[in-house]
Design a protein around this motif. Structure first.
Motif, PDB file in Angstrom:
ATOM      1  N   PRO A 197       0.812  -1.193   0.000  1.00 50.81           N
ATOM      2  CA  PRO A 197       0.000   0.000   0.000  1.00 50.81           C
ATOM      3  C   PRO A 197       0.866   1.272   0.000  1.00 50.81           C
ATOM      4  O   PRO A 197       2.011   1.184   0.397  1.00 50.81           O
ATOM      5  CB  PRO A 197      -0.789  -0.124   1.307  1.00 50.81           C
ATOM      6  N   GLU A 209       1.998   2.159   4.283  1.00 46.68           N
ATOM      7  CA  GLU A 209       1.081   2.549   5.328  1.00 46.68           C
ATOM      8  C   GLU A 209       1.292   3.988   5.788  1.00 46.68           C
ATOM      9  O   GLU A 209       1.230   4.308   6.969  1.00 46.68           O
ATOM     10  CB  GLU A 209       1.187   1.572   6.503  1.00 46.68           C
ATOM     11  N   ALA A 210       1.616   4.839   4.823  1.00 46.58           N
ATOM     12  CA  ALA A 210       1.711   6.252   5.121  1.00 46.58           C
ATOM     13  C   ALA A 210       0.303   6.836   5.033  1.00 46.58           C
ATOM     14  O   ALA A 210      -0.476   6.439   4.177  1.00 46.58           O
ATOM     15  CB  ALA A 210       2.628   6.940   4.122  1.00 46.58           C
ATOM     16  N   GLY A 211      -0.001   7.767   5.907  1.00 50.46           N
ATOM     17  CA  GLY A 211      -1.347   8.325   5.908  1.00 50.46           C
ATOM     18  C   GLY A 211      -2.353   7.310   6.409  1.00 50.46           C
ATOM     19  O   GLY A 211      -1.991   6.245   6.905  1.00 50.46           O
ATOM     20  N   ARG A 212      -3.608   7.649   6.258  1.00 45.89           N
ATOM     21  CA  ARG A 212      -4.650   6.767   6.780  1.00 45.89           C
ATOM     22  C   ARG A 212      -5.052   5.729   5.744  1.00 45.89           C
ATOM     23  O   ARG A 212      -4.976   5.991   4.541  1.00 45.89           O
ATOM     24  CB  ARG A 212      -5.850   7.595   7.194  1.00 45.89           C
ATOM     25  N   PRO A 213      -5.471   4.554   6.176  1.00 45.22           N
ATOM     26  CA  PRO A 213      -5.863   3.536   5.196  1.00 45.22           C
ATOM     27  C   PRO A 213      -7.124   3.958   4.460  1.00 45.22           C
ATOM     28  O   PRO A 213      -7.956   4.702   5.008  1.00 45.22           O
ATOM     29  CB  PRO A 213      -6.120   2.289   6.051  1.00 45.22           C
ATOM     30  N   PRO A 214      -7.304   3.519   3.226  1.00 46.35           N
ATOM     31  CA  PRO A 214      -8.528   3.839   2.498  1.00 46.35           C
ATOM     32  C   PRO A 214      -9.747   3.361   3.279  1.00 46.35           C
ATOM     33  O   PRO A 214      -9.713   2.298   3.902  1.00 46.35           O
ATOM     34  CB  PRO A 214      -8.376   3.047   1.193  1.00 46.35           C
ATOM     35  N   GLU A 215     -10.791   4.165   3.246  1.00 46.35           N
ATOM     36  CA  GLU A 215     -11.985   3.840   4.027  1.00 46.35           C
ATOM     37  C   GLU A 215     -13.149   3.504   3.100  1.00 46.35           C
ATOM     38  O   GLU A 215     -13.446   4.245   2.163  1.00 46.35           O
ATOM     39  CB  GLU A 215     -12.345   5.020   4.916  1.00 46.35           C
ATOM     40  N   GLY A 222      -1.330 -12.154  -1.120  1.00 48.04           N
ATOM     41  CA  GLY A 222      -2.341 -11.178  -1.510  1.00 48.04           C
ATOM     42  C   GLY A 222      -3.714 -11.605  -1.005  1.00 48.04           C
ATOM     43  O   GLY A 222      -3.903 -12.745  -0.585  1.00 48.04           O
ATOM     44  N   PHE A 230     -13.668   3.242  -2.201  1.00 46.88           N
ATOM     45  CA  PHE A 230     -12.915   3.609  -1.009  1.00 46.88           C
ATOM     46  C   PHE A 230     -12.449   5.050  -1.147  1.00 46.88           C
ATOM     47  O   PHE A 230     -12.190   5.520  -2.260  1.00 46.88           O
ATOM     48  CB  PHE A 230     -11.685   2.712  -0.839  1.00 46.88           C
TER      49      PHE A 230
END
Lengths: 231, 481
Positions: B168, B310-316, B413, B479
Motif C-alpha cells: 500500500p 502505510e503512510a497516511g490513513r488507510p482507504p476507508e 495477496g 474507497f
C-alpha cells in the motif's frame, strides 16, 4: 512542543488505523496470560473453557490477517461488530473441534486406560503424516481465500460469518492433527503451546513455511520417536 | 551498449529489416532445438509457464512472477537472458552484431497500434515460412487482419501516473509487497494495463484443444511461445525505465526485494541466477537502452527514502455492491449502496488530497474468458457520452486459473482484485454537478478492437456457438483515501 507531542500521537493513530485487528490481538494476548494461570489454579477449570482459552491463544494469531481484512473492508460504523463477529465465529469452529477432541481424550485415557505418553507419541506421528497430505497442503494454501463482504445490514453479518466459518474450517483442516498434540499434553503445557504456535505461524504466514511443509514432518516424526522411547 | 528499437520504426519501409529478419531466423533456429536444451524455444517459453513437469535438476521452471512487486524485475531478467540467447543465434548466422530485442510501442496512432507486418507476413524474403506469424487460433483473427487495438488497452498513462512503486497505498506502479509468487492478485498498474489487457487482446478467445492448441498469448503457460510476447514485454520493460525517469519516482530499497534471486539459463545453456537489485539500471548493469531514451541513467535517489508503506490513513470503505454478480461476456451495470454514515466521505467539493478508489474484489472464474472489460463510473446510458471521462480502468483475467490453483502456494495477496484510482473521474463529475452519492453505478463493458481505417468492423474472435466463460465478481466498492 505541541508539534513534538502531536507527531508521535498521529503516528500511533495511523499505526492503529492500519492495524485495526488490535482488539483481537489484545484478546489473544490476554488468553496467553490467562491460560497458564487458569491451569495453575487450585480448582480445575472446565475442560471446554480451558480448551477455548487455549485455541484463542494458539489459533487466534493465525486469524489476525483475516480480521484485518474484515476490518479494512467494512464500513467504519460496523467495524467493531464485524471484528467481534468474525473472531467469535472463528473460535467457535475450533471449540466445536475441541468437543470432539476432548471426548476422544476421555475415551482413550479414562475408558481405555491408554497411557498419556503413548497418546502424545501417536498424536505427533499423526501430525507428521497429516503434514504431507494434499488435503493439508490445500488447506494451508487457502489461507488467503476471502468472501465478498456486503457493506451493511443482515447481509453484512451473514457474509462475515460465512468468511469466519470458511477460514475456521480451513484452519481446523490444516491444524487439527497438531492440536491433538495439545490434547495429549493436557492442554496446559506452556512450552508446547509456544512451540506449536510458532510452528503453525511459520507455515501459515511465511513463504518458506509453506514451501517446507513436508520437511516439517521430519521434526514431528523425531519428536514422536523421542516421546515413544521416553528420551 | 545495445539499443532496443521500436519495431514499427524498423519496418517503416518494408516488413523485414535486418533486426526483425535476424529475429525470425533465430526463432527458427531455437524452434529446431531439442526442447530439453535450455536455449531452445520451448524451454525458454516454459520458464514463463508450462503444464509439464520440469525435467530433473531444472531450476526456474514455470516461475514467472505475476501479481506482486516482482513482476517487473523477473521479466527484465527473463528478457535479458532470452536476448543473449537470440543474439548468439543471430551472430552464428552472420546477423548484425549489435542485434537487440525490438519492442512494440502499441500506444501510438495507426498503424503502430496494429500487429507489426513482420508478424503477419506469411513468408520471409527468401520465401520460407515466417516463424513470427501465427495464424488464428494462435492469435486473434482480427489482430492478424490488421484491426487497431484501442488506446484504452494500449495506454500506460494511468500506470505512469502512479508515484509509488509498491503498495500500500494502492494502486501502485509495480505491484503489491507480496510474494515471490507465480500468480497472485496484487497487480501493479503497469501489469494491469497495458500488460494484462494486451495478452488476451493479441491472443484472442480460441481455447483450442490439447497443450497450447489455442490462443497462445491468452494462456500464461503458452504465451512465451508467441514471438510477439517478447516485444510486448520489452515495451513493458521500457515503460519501467520511463516511469523511474520521472521526477519523484524510485524503485524499492527493501533488502528483501533487491536480494530476491531468480534462476534462468544463458546462451551456453548454463543456469544463472540474478537478483532484482542487479537489474535496476538497464544501461549500467545490463548494457542496453531503448531508442526513445538512448541516454538513460537510473536517477540518483540515494539517501533517505520515505517509507511509502502505510503512510497516511488507510482507504476507508464508503460504498459497495450488496451482492455478488456475474459477467458473461456482455455489458453489465451494478449499483453501489452508500449508507448515510458515508455521505460525508463521498459528498462535498473535490478535495485536493483525497483519492477515490474503485475496487473490484473477490474475482473468480473457472477459466479466463479472454475478454477485457472496461470499468466505468456512472456511465450515462446515451451513446453520445464521453466514455473516456467515466473510464477508471480495465480488467483482464490473464492468469486467473493459475492464481486459483489450489496446489499453488499463495503469495500473500488478498484474493484476485483490481483497484483503480477514480479521483479524476469523480472530480470531473463533481465539477459538472453530476455526482450523486445516492446514485453510484459501475459499468463493465467488453473492450472491442477497432477496424483499420476504411475497413469493416473486425469479426468476433470466438468460435460460433462457443460459450463465454462466466466471471463472478464478489463486490465492487468505492474507497476514499
Amino acid at each position: 512542543m505541541e508539534h513534538a507531542l502531536s507527531l508521535p500521537r498521529e503516528r500511533v493513530v495511523t499505526a492503529l488505523l492500519w492495524r485495526p485487528e488490535w482488539p483481537a490481538a489484545i484478546v489473544i494476548a490476554a488468553a496467553w496470560v490467562a491460560s497458564p494461570v487458569l491451569h495453575a489454579s487450585a480448582v480445575a477449570p472446565p475442560a471446554l473453557a480451558a480448551w477455548a482459552l487455549m485455541v484463542v491463544a494458539m489459533m487466534g494469531p493465525m486469524a489476525l490477517p483475516a480480521v484485518r481484512h474484515v476490518a479494512l473492508n467494512s464500513l467504519r460504523a460496523r467495524r467493531g461488530r464485524a471484528i467481534a463477529l468474525y473472531f467469535a465465529a472463528y473460535v467457535t469452529v475450533w471449540a466445536g473441534f475441541g468437543c470432539v477432541a476432548l471426548t476422544g481424550e476421555w475415551l482413550a485415557m479414562s475408558m481405555l486406560g491408554i497411557d498419556r505418553g503413548a497418546v502424545l507419541a501417536a498424536a505427533l506421528a499423526l501430525a507428521a503424516a497429516w503434514q504431507v497430505t494434499p488435503v493439508k497442503r490445500r488447506a494451508l494454501f487457502a489461507c488467503t481465500r476471502t468472501v465478498a463482504l456486503a457493506p451493511r445490514g443482515r447481509r453484512a453479518h451473514v457474509a462475515c460469518l460465512r468468511f469466519a466459518l470458511l477460514q475456521g474450517r480451513r484452519s481446523v483442516i490444516s491444524c487439527w492433527a497438531l492440536m491433538l498434540v495439545m490434547v495429549a499434553v493436557g492442554h496446559a503445557s506452556l512450552p508446547w503451546m509456544i512451540g506449536l504456535t510458532a510452528f503453525v505461524l511459520f507455515e501459515e504466514l511465511t513463504l518458506v513455511g509453506r514451501e517446507t511443509l513436508p520437511s516439517a514432518a521430519v521434526g514431528l516424526v523425531l519428536a514422536a520417536v523421542l516421546v515413544a522411547t521416553g528420551l | 551498449m545495445f539499443t532496443r528499437r521500436e519495431i514499427w520504426g524498423l519496418e517503416s519501409d518494408e516488413p523485414f529489416d535486418s533486426i526483425s529478419l535476424a529475429y525470425a531466423q533465430a526463432v527458427q533456429v531455437m524452434q529446431g532445438r531439442d526442447p530439453s536444451d535450455p536455449t531452445s524455444w520451448r524451454f525458454q517459453a516454459a520458464l514463463h509457464g508450462s503444464v509439464l513437469q520440469p525435467p530433473p535438476g531444472v531450476a526456474g521452471w514455470a516461475d514467472c512472477q505475476h501479481g506482486s512487486w516482482y513482476f517487473l524485475p523477473w521479466h527484465r531478467i527473463y528478457l535479458y537472458f532470452f536476448e543473449r540467447i537470440v543474439r548468439a543465434a543471430v551472430l552464428e548466422a552472420g546477423g548484425p552484431d549489435d542485434w537487440a530485442l525490438p519492442y512494440w510501442n502499441y500506444d501510438r496512432p495507426f498503424p503502430a497500434n496494429t500487429m507489426p507486418p513482420a508478424f503477419r507476413e506469411p513468408t520471409l524474403p527468401d520465401g520460407s515460412a515466417n516463424p513470427l506469424r501465427l495464424p488464428p487460433p494462435r492469435r486473434a483473427a482480427a489482430v492478424m487482419n490488421g484491426a487497431q487495438i484501442p488506446p484504452q488497452v494500449t495506454s500506460p498513462a494511468a500506470a505512469l501516473a502512479r508515484s509509488n512503486y509498491s503498495s500500500p497505498p494502492t494502486p501502485s506502479f509495480g505491484g503489491q509487497r507480496i510474494g515471490p509468487v507465480h500468480f497472485d492478485g496484487g497487480f501493479g498498474a503497469i501489469e494491469s494495463t497495458p500488460h494484462n489487457v494486451m495478452h488476451p487482446t493479441i491472443g484472442g478467445q480460441s481455447f483450442g484443444s490439447g497443450v497450447c492448441g489455442g490462443a497462445l498469448m491468452t494462456d500464461p503457460n503458452c504465451a512465451a511461445l508467441d514471438p510477439i510476447f517478447w516485444l510486448h514485454h520489452a515495451n513493458i520493460d521500457r515503460l519501467w525505465n520511463v516511469w523511474v525517469s520521472q521526477p519523484g519516482r524510485a524503485n524499492p530499497t527493501d533488502a528483501g526485494w533487491l536480494g530476491q534471486e531468480f534462476a534462468f539459463y544463458d546462451e551456453n545453456g548454463d543456469e544463472v541466477r540474478m537478483t532484482a537489485g542487479e537489474v535496476l539500471d538497464s544501461a549500467a548493469q545490463l548494457q542496453y537502452v531503448y531508442d526513445d531514451m538512448p541516454s538513460f541513467r537510473l536517477p540518483d535517489v540515494s539517501g533517505d527514502q520515505p517509507d511509502e508503506r502505510e503512510a497516511g490513513r488507510p482507504p476507508e470503505l464508503a460504498a459497495a455492491t450488496d451482492e455478488p454478480f456475474e459477467l458473461a461476456g456482455g455489458a453489465r451495470s451494478v449499483s453501489l449502496s452508500a449508507p448515510s454514515s458515508s455521505r460525508s466521505l463521498l459528498a462535498g467539493p473535490p478535495a485536493k488530497d483525497a483519492r477515490m478508489l474503485v475496487r473490484v474484489e473477490d474475482i473468480e472464474a473457472e477459466r479466463d474468458p479472454a475478454i477485457v472489460y472496461g470499468v466505468y463510473l456512472n456511465l450515462p446510458e446515451d451513446d453520445d457520452a464521453d466514455r473516456l471521462a467515466h473510464h477508471v480502468g480495465n480488467i483482464s483475467f490473464f492468469g486467473i486459473e493459475q492464481a486459483q490453483d489450489p496446489d499453488q502456494p499463495p503469495g500473500g495477496g488478498v484474493g484476485w482484485r483490481h483497484t483503480f484510482d477514480a479521483t479524476d473521474a469523480v472530480n470531473r463529475l463533481k465539477q459538472e454537478d453530476n455526482w450523486d452519492p445516492d446514485d453510484l453505478r459501475v459499468t463493465f463493458e467488453p473492450v472491442g478492437l477497432l477496424p483499420a481505417p476504411g475497413e469493416e468492423a473486425p469479426p468476433e474472435d470466438r468460435e460460433a456457438g462457443a460459450s463465454v466463460p462466466t466471471v463472478r465478481i464478489g463486490r465492487v466498492s468505492v474507497f476514499v483515501a
